[in-house]
Design an enzyme around this catalytic site. Structure first.
Site, PDB file in Angstrom:
ATOM      1  N   LYS A  86      25.633 -15.947   1.222  1.00 29.75           N
ATOM      2  CA  LYS A  86      24.527 -15.367   0.430  1.00 29.75           C
ATOM      3  C   LYS A  86      24.599 -13.847   0.495  1.00 29.75           C
ATOM      4  O   LYS A  86      25.198 -13.275   1.415  1.00 29.75           O
ATOM      5  CB  LYS A  86      23.167 -15.842   0.940  1.00 29.75           C
ATOM      6  CG  LYS A  86      22.812 -15.438   2.387  1.00 29.75           C
ATOM      7  CD  LYS A  86      22.128 -14.100   2.552  1.00 29.75           C
ATOM      8  CE  LYS A  86      21.975 -13.729   4.022  1.00 29.75           C
ATOM      9  NZ  LYS A  86      21.720 -12.370   4.330  1.00 29.75           N
ATOM     10  N   PRO A 109      33.483 -13.850   5.862  1.00 26.60           N
ATOM     11  CA  PRO A 109      33.653 -13.002   7.052  1.00 26.60           C
ATOM     12  C   PRO A 109      32.557 -13.286   8.087  1.00 26.60           C
ATOM     13  O   PRO A 109      31.426 -13.624   7.733  1.00 26.60           O
ATOM     14  CB  PRO A 109      33.531 -11.584   6.511  1.00 26.60           C
ATOM     15  CG  PRO A 109      33.618 -11.677   5.050  1.00 26.60           C
ATOM     16  CD  PRO A 109      33.328 -13.070   4.630  1.00 26.60           C
ATOM     17  N   ALA A 133      29.918 -12.506  11.216  1.00 26.69           N
ATOM     18  CA  ALA A 133      28.956 -11.450  11.606  1.00 26.69           C
ATOM     19  C   ALA A 133      28.889 -10.361  10.542  1.00 26.69           C
ATOM     20  O   ALA A 133      29.073  -9.178  10.814  1.00 26.69           O
ATOM     21  CB  ALA A 133      29.326 -10.848  12.968  1.00 26.69           C
ATOM     22  N   ALA A 134      28.629 -10.795   9.318  1.00 31.26           N
ATOM     23  CA  ALA A 134      28.790  -9.898   8.173  1.00 31.26           C
ATOM     24  C   ALA A 134      27.511  -9.633   7.398  1.00 31.26           C
ATOM     25  O   ALA A 134      27.489  -8.814   6.487  1.00 31.26           O
ATOM     26  CB  ALA A 134      29.829 -10.493   7.217  1.00 31.26           C
ATOM     27  N   LEU A 184      26.181 -12.143   5.724  1.00 32.10           N
ATOM     28  CA  LEU A 184      26.386 -13.041   4.582  1.00 32.10           C
ATOM     29  C   LEU A 184      25.962 -14.481   4.900  1.00 32.10           C
ATOM     30  O   LEU A 184      26.248 -15.406   4.133  1.00 32.10           O
ATOM     31  CB  LEU A 184      27.867 -13.018   4.161  1.00 32.10           C
ATOM     32  CG  LEU A 184      28.412 -11.676   3.686  1.00 32.10           C
ATOM     33  CD1 LEU A 184      29.928 -11.737   3.496  1.00 32.10           C
ATOM     34  CD2 LEU A 184      27.744 -11.261   2.370  1.00 32.10           C
ATOM     35  N   GLY A 191      27.298 -18.180   9.537  1.00 35.11           N
ATOM     36  CA  GLY A 191      26.935 -19.153  10.575  1.00 35.11           C
ATOM     37  C   GLY A 191      25.824 -20.074  10.094  1.00 35.11           C
ATOM     38  O   GLY A 191      25.868 -21.291  10.322  1.00 35.11           O
ATOM     39  N   SER A 192      24.847 -19.505   9.391  1.00 33.00           N
ATOM     40  CA  SER A 192      23.704 -20.298   8.907  1.00 33.00           C
ATOM     41  C   SER A 192      24.144 -21.338   7.884  1.00 33.00           C
ATOM     42  O   SER A 192      23.661 -22.476   7.891  1.00 33.00           O
ATOM     43  CB  SER A 192      22.658 -19.391   8.260  1.00 33.00           C
ATOM     44  OG  SER A 192      22.193 -18.452   9.190  1.00 33.00           O
ATOM     45  N   ASP A 197      17.671 -18.167   8.096  1.00 30.36           N
ATOM     46  CA  ASP A 197      18.386 -18.265   6.816  1.00 30.36           C
ATOM     47  C   ASP A 197      18.878 -19.677   6.502  1.00 30.36           C
ATOM     48  O   ASP A 197      19.377 -19.930   5.395  1.00 30.36           O
ATOM     49  CB  ASP A 197      19.626 -17.344   6.820  1.00 30.36           C
ATOM     50  CG  ASP A 197      19.255 -15.875   6.711  1.00 30.36           C
ATOM     51  OD1 ASP A 197      18.094 -15.581   6.363  1.00 30.36           O
ATOM     52  OD2 ASP A 197      20.127 -15.033   6.990  1.00 30.36           O
TER      53      ASP A 197
HETATM   54  O1  C5P Z   1      16.509 -16.406  12.743  1.00 33.76           O
HETATM   55  P1  C5P Z   1      17.775 -15.748  13.182  1.00 33.76           P
HETATM   56  O2  C5P Z   1      18.322 -16.345  14.454  1.00 33.76           O
HETATM   57  O3  C5P Z   1      18.802 -15.645  12.121  1.00 33.76           O
HETATM   58  O4  C5P Z   1      17.382 -14.242  13.533  1.00 33.76           O
HETATM   59  C1  C5P Z   1      18.216 -13.375  14.252  1.00 33.76           C
HETATM   60  C2  C5P Z   1      17.409 -12.194  14.776  1.00 33.76           C
HETATM   61  O5  C5P Z   1      16.940 -11.390  13.699  1.00 33.76           O
HETATM   62  C3  C5P Z   1      16.146 -12.597  15.530  1.00 33.76           C
HETATM   63  O6  C5P Z   1      16.397 -12.768  16.892  1.00 33.76           O
HETATM   64  C4  C5P Z   1      15.223 -11.404  15.298  1.00 33.76           C
HETATM   65  O7  C5P Z   1      15.532 -10.363  16.197  1.00 33.76           O
HETATM   66  C5  C5P Z   1      15.631 -10.927  13.917  1.00 33.76           C
HETATM   67  N1  C5P Z   1      14.736 -11.441  12.855  1.00 33.76           N
HETATM   68  C6  C5P Z   1      13.443 -10.941  12.728  1.00 33.76           C
HETATM   69  N2  C5P Z   1      12.620 -11.432  11.748  1.00 33.76           N
HETATM   70  C7  C5P Z   1      13.056 -12.373  10.881  1.00 33.76           C
HETATM   71  C8  C5P Z   1      14.373 -12.894  10.975  1.00 33.76           C
HETATM   72  C9  C5P Z   1      15.187 -12.384  11.977  1.00 33.76           C
HETATM   73  O8  C5P Z   1      13.019 -10.055  13.505  1.00 33.76           O
HETATM   74  N3  C5P Z   1      12.221 -12.819   9.946  1.00 33.76           N
END
Ligand code: C5P
Length: 317
Positions: free
Chosen positions: A11, A99, A101-102, A104, A107-108, A141
């Protein structure tokens, strides 16, 4: 043993606004997410023993619990212990094209594919919204990656409202292979620097999140006006990532001055930068221009286009 092959698209964020803090420690967001053609291929197959196994062709991707796809299988096993006992374990093979850690959602989208694949393998018959609820446990995501297309995402990013499909926009993506930006770092730094401007009362938070539905980007999407969409691109996280990562800023500048580029922006927490174009020919030409301007082998460039689907079944055996 049955198996499914799934297509898991990446995405980009056409719009990312940070509204405020949430009681769960995350941020309240208003985003517009867009699936793109660049995708991983995920094979999910039943194993006769009670184990979860992950294989990946990309050396940087872990194959243990650090991998969100592994945790997706584990979540299904704990949510549906009887089916897990009946069908046995799962073998997941990830063929990486997105890629790592991009920004994008690589992983999700892999985790999303595992949820969809196991639902099929185990004949669970879950609805899309049930799968999205499970996805939200894994990451903000993941629900979007299941649904795909063009979507408004609010809350943590897990509350989805579909928008009209955009399937005619061409995209060039640029990412330095060795450059990674931690999503948690980007959000925490944003909070440190701009937390004093956050909306605090819950009525105003809700009103702000709702405002995106009638905002100018949604209007541009409804009109399928690519020029307008490109002008309305927005990502609050650029305010913390660009000053810290000059290479990302440079990519953005090179895209901005390339011929035919309608708009450019960093995706998610970066470090990928994308550019929007009206034709594949223009996109290929811009890719070439960037390659000439930055002759660094560490820089990966992709041409792709918007797509209208999330996780898709490619085949089953
Ligand atoms: O949900 P996810 O594991 O992808 O989020 C990774 C990090 O991004 C979270 O640990 C948080 O620090 C930050 N995040 C946030 N608010 C969101 C989504 C992600 O602060 N709505």
């Amino acid at each position: 043993m049955r198996s499914y092959t799934l297509i898991a698209p990446a995405k980009i964020n056409l719009y990312l606004e940070i509204i405020g803090d949430r009681p769960d420690g995350y941020h309240e967001l208003a985003m517009i997410m867009q699936s793109i053609g660049l995708a991983d291929q995920i094979d999910v197959r039943s194993l006769s023993i009670d184990t979860i196994r992950v294989h990946c062709n990309h050396p940087q991707v872990p194959t243990d619990k650090r991998n969100l796809a592994y945790r997706a299988a584990e979540l299904m096993a704990t949510q549906f212990p009887d089916t897990f006992a009946k069908y046995g374990g799962v073998e997941i093979t990830i063929n990486k094209h997105i890629p790592v850690a991009a920004g994008l959602a690589g992983g999700s989208t892999n985790a999303a594919a595992v949820l969809v694949g196991i639902d099929l393998l185990w004949n669970l018959g879950l609805t899309q919204s049930e799968l999205e609820e499970l996805g939200a446990i894994l990451g903000s995501d993941v629900p979007f990656c299941i649904a795909g297309g063009t979507v408004i995402a609010t809350g943590r990013g897990e509350q989805l409202a579909p928008l009209p499909n955009l399937d005619n926009i061409y995209i060039v993506l640029a990412k330095y292979r060795s450059l990674e930006v931690s999503t948690a770092w980007a959000y925490n730094t944003y909070r440190q620097q701009f937390g004093s401007t956050y909306i605090r009362d819950s009525a105003s938070l809700t009103a702000r999140a709702n405002a995106v539905h009638s905002g100018s980007m949604v209007k541009a999407i409804a009109n399928k006006n690519v020029v307008d969409i490109a002008q309305k691109l927005h990502n609050d996280l650029e305010r913390v990532v660009l000053p810290e990562y000059p290479q990302v800023l440079q990519l953005r500048d090179v895209f901005a001055s390339a011929e035919g580029v309608l708009g450019t922006m960093m995706s998610g927490s970066g470090p990928t930068v994308f550019a929007l174009l009206e034709s594949q020919q223009q996109a290929e030409a811009v890719k070439q221009q960037v390659r000439t301007a930055i002759p660094d082998e560490d820089l990966e460039l992709f041409v792709t286009r918007t797509t209208t689907h999330g996780i898709k079944i490619a085949s089953s055996v």
